[in-house]
Design an enzyme around this catalytic site. Structure first.
Site, PDB file in Angstrom:
ATOM      1  N   ARG A  45       1.017  -4.607 -34.724  1.00 51.83           N
ATOM      2  CA  ARG A  45       2.214  -4.489 -35.553  1.00 51.83           C
ATOM      3  C   ARG A  45       1.990  -3.367 -36.559  1.00 51.83           C
ATOM      4  O   ARG A  45       1.086  -3.451 -37.387  1.00 51.83           O
ATOM      5  CB  ARG A  45       2.515  -5.803 -36.285  1.00 51.83           C
ATOM      6  CG  ARG A  45       3.822  -5.752 -37.081  1.00 51.83           C
ATOM      7  CD  ARG A  45       4.141  -7.093 -37.711  1.00 51.83           C
ATOM      8  NE  ARG A  45       3.323  -7.364 -38.893  1.00 51.83           N
ATOM      9  CZ  ARG A  45       3.346  -8.520 -39.572  1.00 51.83           C
ATOM     10  NH1 ARG A  45       4.116  -9.502 -39.147  1.00 51.83           N
ATOM     11  NH2 ARG A  45       2.572  -8.684 -40.630  1.00 51.83           N
ATOM     12  N   SER A 114      10.483 -14.275 -32.983  1.00 52.43           N
ATOM     13  CA  SER A 114      10.349 -14.921 -34.286  1.00 52.43           C
ATOM     14  C   SER A 114      11.591 -15.748 -34.600  1.00 52.43           C
ATOM     15  O   SER A 114      12.716 -15.302 -34.372  1.00 52.43           O
ATOM     16  CB  SER A 114      10.157 -13.872 -35.388  1.00 52.43           C
ATOM     17  OG  SER A 114       8.938 -13.179 -35.232  1.00 52.43           O
ATOM     18  N   LYS A 143       3.852  -9.307 -45.172  1.00 49.95           N
ATOM     19  CA  LYS A 143       5.199  -9.032 -44.693  1.00 49.95           C
ATOM     20  C   LYS A 143       6.161  -9.365 -45.824  1.00 49.95           C
ATOM     21  O   LYS A 143       6.579 -10.518 -45.986  1.00 49.95           O
ATOM     22  CB  LYS A 143       5.524  -9.847 -43.435  1.00 49.95           C
ATOM     23  CG  LYS A 143       6.849  -9.430 -42.784  1.00 49.95           C
ATOM     24  CD  LYS A 143       7.100 -10.176 -41.487  1.00 49.95           C
ATOM     25  CE  LYS A 143       8.391  -9.706 -40.843  1.00 49.95           C
ATOM     26  NZ  LYS A 143       8.715 -10.447 -39.604  1.00 49.95           N
TER      27      LYS A 143
END
Length: 216
Positions: A45, A114, A143
């Site tokens: 990511r 998600s 995040k």
């Protein structure tokens, strides 16, 4: 109906790489060490990287993970996932439609999604999606745009509603493994619990030991 040309990876210990946190050790070395310590999924990511850089990093990760049995998942960048020949793609609610993602990666690649609510979990198409990332359980600095933390009760509701296996995410550490697995989640997804630790292998092994002690 679930497709039979792929299978969900072992979600028990799922590492989400963060380039910033991993900077000291390096993304590829962090992944190698984490898998040596027991991680079974590694997700690349990097929201700041373009597709070319994602492919470059992904190919390096694929090489170091070869033969380990660990799955390589690419976050969001479908073009990179296909070019790398990754094991899977993971998308969020705002990235792209599930049907589009599945069409672009084909029938054989794993697709993760998600979710942040039981309603979103219940709406998952098990013919398209192989697992969900459920949470966030706690707030996390890795995040900053995450949704409101749901705690273990909220996690349990998402897991119960989902037609596919779930991996929990959001500020999780080794001490949370027992509570996570009690919700029915298949495993824990972690970032800072491994990334940025002085020894990622030792950190991963601590998580692995907690998971294995509970029979997962």
């Amino acid at each position: 109906m679930r497709r039979t040309t792929r299978h969900c990876p072992d979600l028990s210990l799922y590492l989400v790489l963060d380039p910033g946190l991993c900077a000291g050790v390096g993304i590829v070395e962090t992944a190698r060490a984490a898998v040596a310590g027991g991680a079974m999924v590694v997700q690349l990511r990097d929201k700041m990287a373009d597709t070319a850089r994602m492919i470059e990093t992904g190919l390096a990760l694929k090489a170091v993970l070869a033969g380990t049995g660990a799955a390589l998942i690419v976050n969001d960048d479908v073009e990179a996932a296909v070019a790398i020949g990754a094991d899977g793609l993971h998308i969020g609610q705002g990235d792209m439609a599930v049907a589009e993602a599945r069409a672009r990666i084909g029938a054989g690649m794993v697709l993760g999604l998600s979710v942040e609510t039981p309603a979103l979990a219940a709406s998952v198409d098990a013919g398209q999606v192989d697992y969900i990332g459920a949470g966030p359980v706690f707030a996390t600095l890795s995040k900053l745009d995450h949704k409101t933390p749901v705690g273990f009760e909220g996690l349990a509701a998402q897991v119960a509603a989902s037609p596919v296996p779930a991996v929990a995410i959001g500020g999780l550490k080794a001490q949370h493994v027992g509570a996570v697995l009690k919700t029915g989640a298949r495993g824990v997804a972690v970032v800072s619990a491994i990334c940025g630790q002085p020894d990622p292998e030792v950190a991963a092994r601590a998580l692995r030991q907690e998971i294995d002690a509970l029979g997962r």
